[in-house]
Design an enzyme around this catalytic site. Structure first.
Site, PDB file in Angstrom:
ATOM      1  N   ARG A   9       0.826  -1.208   0.000  1.00 54.03           N
ATOM      2  CA  ARG A   9       0.000   0.000   0.000  1.00 54.03           C
ATOM      3  C   ARG A   9       0.863   1.263   0.000  1.00 54.03           C
ATOM      4  O   ARG A   9       0.529   2.258   0.621  1.00 54.03           O
ATOM      5  CB  ARG A   9      -0.950   0.024   1.204  1.00 54.03           C
ATOM      6  CG  ARG A   9      -1.906  -1.142   1.267  1.00 54.03           C
ATOM      7  CD  ARG A   9      -2.861  -1.176   0.074  1.00 54.03           C
ATOM      8  NE  ARG A   9      -3.766  -2.314   0.211  1.00 54.03           N
ATOM      9  CZ  ARG A   9      -3.514  -3.530  -0.255  1.00 54.03           C
ATOM     10  NH1 ARG A   9      -2.389  -3.754  -0.921  1.00 54.03           N
ATOM     11  NH2 ARG A   9      -4.372  -4.517  -0.097  1.00 54.03           N
TER      12      ARG A   9
ATOM     13  N   SER B  17     -11.171   0.342   2.983  1.00 49.23           N
ATOM     14  CA  SER B  17     -10.317  -0.027   4.112  1.00 49.23           C
ATOM     15  C   SER B  17      -9.645   1.226   4.681  1.00 49.23           C
ATOM     16  O   SER B  17      -8.905   1.903   3.975  1.00 49.23           O
ATOM     17  CB  SER B  17      -9.257  -1.030   3.672  1.00 49.23           C
ATOM     18  OG  SER B  17      -9.860  -2.205   3.184  1.00 49.23           O
TER      19      SER B  17
ATOM     20  N   GLU C  77      -4.634   4.001   6.175  1.00 44.65           N
ATOM     21  CA  GLU C  77      -4.413   3.842   4.744  1.00 44.65           C
ATOM     22  C   GLU C  77      -4.987   5.006   3.949  1.00 44.65           C
ATOM     23  O   GLU C  77      -4.433   5.428   2.937  1.00 44.65           O
ATOM     24  CB  GLU C  77      -5.035   2.530   4.263  1.00 44.65           C
ATOM     25  CG  GLU C  77      -4.825   2.243   2.786  1.00 44.65           C
ATOM     26  CD  GLU C  77      -5.346   0.880   2.377  1.00 44.65           C
ATOM     27  OE1 GLU C  77      -5.620   0.697   1.185  1.00 44.65           O
ATOM     28  OE2 GLU C  77      -5.468   0.004   3.245  1.00 44.65           O
TER      29      GLU C  77
END
Length: 335
Positions: A160, A235, A331
């Site tokens: 990520r 998320s 995130e």
């Protein structure tokens, strides 16, 4: 190019946060982008709005990047090279690839956002990361207005993460991405538990890329809230990585703790499991909360401000640190 004033950004971010852009412009070409950068030294670039949480109620100047186009550049014996411009909707692009029998992105179906954001986050799902199929990334450097080409190895892809999220953040604007996909003899990734179970439930033993895409869509729709119904950014936290020794300590207390080995010394633990164990799954606090089906998703139930969601995230982080001695990293981009 039309600069608008006092525009609500609520329709332009999947959290549905009602931040106000004092000035707002939609950009449809690189030349327009260069022109507005020359005039406005300070601005915020907005893509699909799926991975951003606005915590500031007023934003001086917003550029909505609408660069469009999908170009087939070259075929080789087994592969095809495709250039997609940054403003293309990601899921629509994935479906276009599948309809043309181009393989490699099917596991990344139904991820919200635009194509230009895919390399920044190194988006991933169900055993696949976008770095696996990215060949090159084109950018416009903000200070010089020079165009740059980054090979895959230049992008410093990680879980990520990428160079565009680290040292080049705020310095380069991604304008297009080139992918290397298969046009035959596809390498299929369907061993991930949820996909395998979904295919099995449909009696599919020899799946196509379309079968895998449809399985992923079905799984995501069953677990994740539709941002058109409940505001969310997908998320909210990264799945944390911890040492084997720390994991074994946790395993004594939590024998069923899920984990995924990533090296000889480290394992990844699902953040959603940690959050659920800490008692946050399904809670509501004012206008925000944690989704009832997926604890990794923080939601806006209607009129939440970005700062409310961020405060809930901080409460979750504090709790996970106290209970598991694990730091959760956000995130979603915070502005």
């Amino acid at each position: 190019m039309n600069i608008q004033h006092n525009i609500s950004l609520k329709p332009f971010n999947t959290f549905g946060i009602n931040a106000i852009a004092q000035q707002f412009v939609e950009i449809n070409s690189i030349s327009e982008l260069e022109e507005v950068i020359k005039k406005k030294p300070s601005f915020f670039i907005l893509g699909g709005g799926s991975n951003i949480l606005f915590t500031q109620e007023i934003i001086p100047f917003v550029i909505k990047l609408n660069l469009k186009g999908i170009d087939i550049l070259n075929y080789s014996n087994d592969d095809v090279f495709i250039k997609v411009h940054a403003g293309e909707d990601w899921h629509s692009f994935v479906l276009w690839c599948i309809n043309n029998n181009f393989g490699g992105l099917e596991n990344l179906s139904l991820i919200p956002g635009n194509a230009g954001a895919a390399p920044i986050q190194n988006i991933g799902a169900y055993g696949v990361e976008v770095k696996d199929v990215i060949e090159e990334v084109e950018t416009l450097e903000i200070n010089t207005l020079h165009q740059h080409l980054f090979k895959n190895s230049d992008c410093q892809f990680a879980y990520r993460n990428s160079i565009f999220k680290k040292e080049l953040k705020g310095k380069h604007i991604i304008t297009s991405v080139m992918f290397k996909l298969s046009n035959k003899n596809h390498t299929l990734n369907f061993e991930y538990g949820a996909i395998s179970e979904e295919l099995s439930s449909k009696g599919i033993t020899n799946p196509t890329i379309k079968d895998i895409s449809e399985a992923v869509i079905s799984i995501r729709e069953s677990k994740l809230p539709n941002p058109k119904v409940i505001g969310n950014g997908g998320s909210f936290f990264k799945n944390p990585v911890t040492s084997i020794s720390h994991f074994k300590e946790l395993q004594i207390k939590y024998p069923s703790i899920p984990h995924y080995p990533i090296s000889e010394n480290e394992v990844k633990i699902p953040a959603g499991w940690l959050i659920e164990q800490a008692g946050f799954k399904g809670i509501k606090k004012g206008n925000t909360g944690v989704h009832s089906k997926q604890a990794l998703v923080l939601v806006n139930y209607g009129n939440a401000k970005g700062i409310e969601i961020l405060e809930l995230a901080a409460e979750i982080q504090d709790s996970i640190l106290k209970i598991f001695n694990i730091s959760l990293e956000i995130e979603v981009n915070i502005y």
